[in-house]
Design a protein around this motif. Structure first.
Motif, PDB file in Angstrom:
ATOM      1  N   LYS A  76       0.834  -1.206   0.000  1.00 17.82           N
ATOM      2  CA  LYS A  76       0.000   0.000   0.000  1.00 17.82           C
ATOM      3  C   LYS A  76       0.865   1.252   0.000  1.00 17.82           C
ATOM      4  N   LEU A  77       1.964   1.217   0.758  1.00 21.94           N
ATOM      5  CA  LEU A  77       2.876   2.352   0.779  1.00 21.94           C
ATOM      6  C   LEU A  77       3.452   2.605  -0.614  1.00 21.94           C
ATOM      7  N   CYS A  82       3.663   5.813  -5.517  1.00 25.84           N
ATOM      8  CA  CYS A  82       3.728   5.701  -6.971  1.00 25.84           C
ATOM      9  C   CYS A  82       2.782   6.679  -7.668  1.00 25.84           C
ATOM     10  N   ARG A  83       1.671   6.961  -7.066  1.00 22.30           N
ATOM     11  CA  ARG A  83       0.663   7.811  -7.714  1.00 22.30           C
ATOM     12  C   ARG A  83       1.223   9.170  -8.115  1.00 22.30           C
ATOM     13  N   GLY A  84       1.382   9.361  -9.415  1.00 23.42           N
ATOM     14  CA  GLY A  84       1.766  10.666  -9.936  1.00 23.42           C
ATOM     15  C   GLY A  84       3.188  11.098  -9.637  1.00 23.42           C
ATOM     16  N   ARG A  85       4.020  10.220  -9.136  1.00 22.57           N
ATOM     17  CA  ARG A  85       5.371  10.646  -8.799  1.00 22.57           C
ATOM     18  C   ARG A  85       6.400  10.029  -9.731  1.00 22.57           C
ATOM     19  N   HIS A  89       2.947   4.405 -15.585  1.00 25.47           N
ATOM     20  CA  HIS A  89       2.793   3.231 -16.419  1.00 25.47           C
ATOM     21  C   HIS A  89       1.843   3.518 -17.584  1.00 25.47           C
ATOM     22  N   GLY A  90       1.878   4.733 -18.070  1.00 21.70           N
ATOM     23  CA  GLY A  90       1.045   5.098 -19.204  1.00 21.70           C
ATOM     24  C   GLY A  90      -0.414   5.290 -18.850  1.00 21.70           C
TER      25      GLY A  90
END
Length: 91
Positions: A76-77, A82-85, A89-90
Motif C-alpha cells: 500500500k505504501l 507511486c501515484r503521480g510521482r 505506467h502510461g
C-alpha cells in the motif's frame, strides 16, 4: 548479522528499529518506513532497519505483516508513493 548466539542476534534485531533505541537529538527526524516498522514490531519505531528472521515463524509473521498487513503494508505504501510521482505506467 551473524553469530553463534541466535538469541542475542534476535534481541538486537528487535531493538534496533524501536524509537527508544535512537537519540532524536543527534539524528533528528529519523524516519525510514517507520509506520511499517511499527506494525511489524508492535510499538513505535524510527525505521524498518532490521527484523528477526531466523526462525520460520518469525519469517512468516514478517512477510504477513510487511506485505499483507490488514490495515497497512508495504504494498500500500508503494502504491501511495507511486501515484503521480515516479512510476508512470502510461495511465
Amino acid at each position: 548479522m551473524a553469530s553463534n548466539n541466535n538469541v542475542a542476534v534476535e534481541n538486537i534485531s528487535k531493538e534496533l528499529p524501536v524509537s527508544k533505541s535512537i537519540d532524536y537529538g543527534s539524528y533528528g527526524p529519523a524516519d525510514y518506513f517507520s509506520r511499517i516498522a511499527g506494525l511489524i514490531h508492535d510499538e513505535p519505531c524510527w525505521g524498518m532497519v532490521s527484523a528477526a528472521l531466523g526462525r520460520s515463524d518469525n519469517r512468516r509473521a514478517f512477510v504477513s505483516k510487511f506485505w499483507f498487513g490488514k490495515d497497512y503494508n508495504f504494498r500500500k505504501l508503494l502504491k501511495e508513493d507511486c501515484r503521480g510521482r515516479w512510476c508512470d505506467h502510461g495511465e
